[in-house]
Design a protein around this motif. Structure first.
Motif, mmCIF file in Angstrom:
data_model
loop_
_atom_site.group_PDB
_atom_site.id
_atom_site.type_symbol
_atom_site.label_atom_id
_atom_site.label_comp_id
_atom_site.label_asym_id
_atom_site.label_seq_id
_atom_site.Cartn_x
_atom_site.Cartn_y
_atom_site.Cartn_z
ATOM 1 N N GLN A 74 0.805 -1.218 0.000
ATOM 2 C CA GLN A 74 0.000 0.000 0.000
ATOM 3 C C GLN A 74 0.844 1.277 0.000
ATOM 4 O OE1 GLN A 74 -3.038 -0.116 3.076
ATOM 5 N NE2 GLN A 74 -3.269 -2.328 2.839
ATOM 6 N N PHE A 75 2.136 1.152 0.248
ATOM 7 C CA PHE A 75 2.992 2.338 0.285
ATOM 8 C C PHE A 75 3.315 2.814 -1.136
ATOM 9 C CE2 PHE A 75 3.732 0.569 4.461
ATOM 10 C CZ PHE A 75 3.933 1.677 5.274
ATOM 11 N N PRO A 76 2.983 4.048 -1.469
ATOM 12 C CA PRO A 76 3.377 4.579 -2.779
ATOM 13 C C PRO A 76 4.900 4.630 -2.889
ATOM 14 C CG PRO A 76 1.725 5.981 -1.721
ATOM 15 C CD PRO A 76 2.207 5.016 -0.678
ATOM 16 N N GLU A 90 13.966 -3.101 5.381
ATOM 17 C CA GLU A 90 13.387 -1.817 5.790
ATOM 18 C C GLU A 90 13.980 -0.671 4.985
ATOM 19 O OE1 GLU A 90 12.377 -0.784 9.882
ATOM 20 O OE2 GLU A 90 13.204 -2.700 10.531
ATOM 21 N N LYS A 91 13.149 0.309 4.709
ATOM 22 C CA LYS A 91 13.566 1.539 4.048
ATOM 23 C C LYS A 91 12.905 2.721 4.749
ATOM 24 C CE LYS A 91 14.002 -0.610 -0.565
ATOM 25 N NZ LYS A 91 15.424 -0.337 -0.810
ATOM 26 N N TRP A 92 13.557 3.849 4.707
ATOM 27 C CA TRP A 92 13.015 5.048 5.346
ATOM 28 C C TRP A 92 11.804 5.573 4.573
ATOM 29 C CZ3 TRP A 92 14.503 6.111 10.076
ATOM 30 C CH2 TRP A 92 15.762 5.705 10.495
ATOM 31 N N LEU A 93 10.936 6.282 5.294
ATOM 32 C CA LEU A 93 9.743 6.873 4.692
ATOM 33 C C LEU A 93 9.853 8.391 4.640
ATOM 34 C CD1 LEU A 93 6.938 4.788 6.453
ATOM 35 C CD2 LEU A 93 7.692 4.578 4.066
ATOM 36 N N ASP A 94 9.186 8.974 3.681
ATOM 37 C CA ASP A 94 9.109 10.433 3.576
ATOM 38 C C ASP A 94 7.972 10.912 4.476
ATOM 39 O OD1 ASP A 94 9.015 13.089 2.960
ATOM 40 O OD2 ASP A 94 8.840 12.819 0.788
ATOM 41 N N ILE A 95 8.315 11.233 5.706
ATOM 42 C CA ILE A 95 7.281 11.590 6.687
ATOM 43 C C ILE A 95 6.654 12.952 6.426
ATOM 44 C CG2 ILE A 95 8.288 10.127 8.471
ATOM 45 C CD1 ILE A 95 9.404 12.804 9.700
ATOM 46 N N ARG A 96 7.166 13.683 5.456
ATOM 47 C CA ARG A 96 6.509 14.940 5.074
ATOM 48 C C ARG A 96 5.159 14.662 4.430
ATOM 49 N NH1 ARG A 96 10.916 17.157 1.030
ATOM 50 N NH2 ARG A 96 10.551 14.992 0.363
ATOM 51 N N ARG A 97 5.042 13.474 3.805
ATOM 52 C CA ARG A 97 3.841 13.157 3.036
ATOM 53 C C ARG A 97 2.799 12.464 3.906
ATOM 54 N NH1 ARG A 97 3.980 13.650 -2.347
ATOM 55 N NH2 ARG A 97 1.738 13.757 -1.928
ATOM 56 N N ILE A 98 2.338 13.184 4.896
ATOM 57 C CA ILE A 98 1.290 12.630 5.768
ATOM 58 C C ILE A 98 0.050 12.294 4.949
ATOM 59 C CG2 ILE A 98 -0.244 13.130 7.714
ATOM 60 C CD1 ILE A 98 2.010 14.738 8.965
ATOM 61 N N ASP A 99 -0.185 13.062 3.900
ATOM 62 C CA ASP A 99 -1.349 12.789 3.052
ATOM 63 C C ASP A 99 -1.318 11.393 2.463
ATOM 64 O OD1 ASP A 99 0.913 13.710 1.575
ATOM 65 O OD2 ASP A 99 -0.355 14.123 -0.171
ATOM 66 N N MET A 105 -1.038 4.432 8.132
ATOM 67 C CA MET A 105 -0.776 4.565 9.561
ATOM 68 C C MET A 105 -2.067 4.589 10.382
ATOM 69 S SD MET A 105 2.384 4.308 9.729
ATOM 70 C CE MET A 105 3.689 4.292 8.495
ATOM 71 N N LEU A 106 -3.102 5.207 9.843
ATOM 72 C CA LEU A 106 -4.378 5.226 10.567
ATOM 73 C C LEU A 106 -4.988 3.822 10.623
ATOM 74 C CD1 LEU A 106 -6.017 8.560 9.355
ATOM 75 C CD2 LEU A 106 -4.647 8.125 11.406
ATOM 76 N N ALA A 107 -4.812 3.062 9.564
ATOM 77 C CA ALA A 107 -5.303 1.671 9.584
ATOM 78 C C ALA A 107 -4.554 0.858 10.635
ATOM 79 C CB ALA A 107 -5.143 1.045 8.205
#
Length: 243
Positions: A74-76, A90-99, A105-107
C-alpha cells in the motif's frame, strides 16, 4: 473523536515494570506491569495479558517501510526512501507526506485499538540525521509526531515517544510515556527526565551488544526514575532486570 473531547486513554505513571518482545515465542509466564509487543499478534494474546493485569503496548513502525508487513504493497513508491542500514527489508519513509502515509498509519492505529491494545510505540519517529533519501527537517519530524499523537489519542490509545531526545520538551506535554534505547550507552538518559517530572514513565532498554556496565545503568536509572531492562538486540524473550 477529537482528542480534546476525551482523555479516556491509559495514563501510565513512573516505576512500572516492563517487557519488550518483538521476536520469538512470547513468554506468557512472565508477569510485568507493561509489555510491548507487535501489532500482528492475535487479539487473544492482548486479552490474555489484560487478564493478568498487564497493560499492552502495540509496536508499529511509523518511519520505515517493512517489506514483510501485510500492508507493504500500500505504500506509494514516492514515499519509500533509502535502505535502513542494519535492518534488512526496511527503508526510510518520507514523513513529510502525511497525506500519503495517513491511510496506512491510521489503519495500523485502528488495528491496535480493535485488538484492545492500551498504547502504541511509534518506532522510527526519529528520522532527522539519518540517510533517508529525503531532505527531512526537525519541523517535519515534530509535525509528524504531533499528528500521530492526535490520531492515537482519538482512538483511545496512549502513545510513547520513541528515542528522539531532542523532541522531549516539545512532546512531553502531549505524549504519555517514552521508550528509549541505549540512552545509558550513549549518555543521554538525563534528557528524558522531564517525562518523570511530568509523572510519565520512561521505559528504557539497554542492549547486550553494547558491552555496557548494566549495574551502572541500573544506578543511573534509579536516580532518574527510569524503568530499565537489558535486552538482546533482536528483542526476543530474554530479559535482565536490575537487582
Amino acid at each position: 473523536m477529537p482528542a480534546s473531547q476525551s482523555e479516556s486513554w491509559w495514563h501510565p505513571v513512573p516505576g512500572l515494570t516492563w517487557q519488550w518482545q518483538l521476536t520469538g515465542k512470547l513468554n506468557l509466564d512472565l508477569q510485568t506491569d507493561v509489555i510491548d509487543i507487535d501489532l500482528d499478534v492475535d487479539r487473544a494474546v492482548v486479552d490474555y495479558y489484560h487478564s493478568q493485569g498487564t497493560k499492552v503496548i502495540c509496536y508499529i513502525s511509523v518511519g520505515s517501510y517493512e517489506n514483510w508487513r501485510s500492508d507493504a504493497t500500500q505504500f506509494p513508491q514516492e514515499v519509500i526512501g533509502k535502505d535502513y542500514e542494519g535492518w534488512s527489508g526496511e527503508k526510510w519513509l518520507d514523513i513529510r507526506r502525511i497525506d500519503l502515509l495517513a491511510p496506512i498509519m491510521l489503519a495500523r492505529l485502528e488495528r491496535c485499538a480493535a485488538k484492545g491494545f492500551d498504547g502504541v510505540e511509534p518506532d522510527n519517529m526519529e528520522v532527522v540525521g539519518n540517510a533517508t533519501g529525503f531532505p527531512l527537517t526537525a519541523a517535519d519530524q515534530l509535525r509528524y509526531a504531533l499528528w500521530l499523537a492526535d490520531e492515537a489519542h482519538a482512538r483511545g490509545l496512549a502513545i510513547g515517544q520513541k528515542n528522539a531526545p531532542a523532541l522531549v520538551m516539545e512532546l512531553v506535554n502531549v505524549y504519555d510515556f517514552a521508550i528509549t534505547e541505549d540512552c545509558f550507552a550513549y549518555g543521554w538518559c538525563d534528557q528524558m527526565k522531564p517525562y518523570i517530572e511530568a509523572g510519565k514513565p520512561v521505559l528504557a532498554s539497554e542492549y547486550t551488544d553494547m558491552d555496557i556496565n548494566f549495574v551502572g545503568a541500573c544506578k543511573v536509572a534509579k536516580e532518574l526514575g527510569l524503568s530499565i531492562i537489558l535486552k538482546e538486540r533482536d528483542l526476543n524473550a530474554w530479559r535482565e532486570t536490575c537487582k
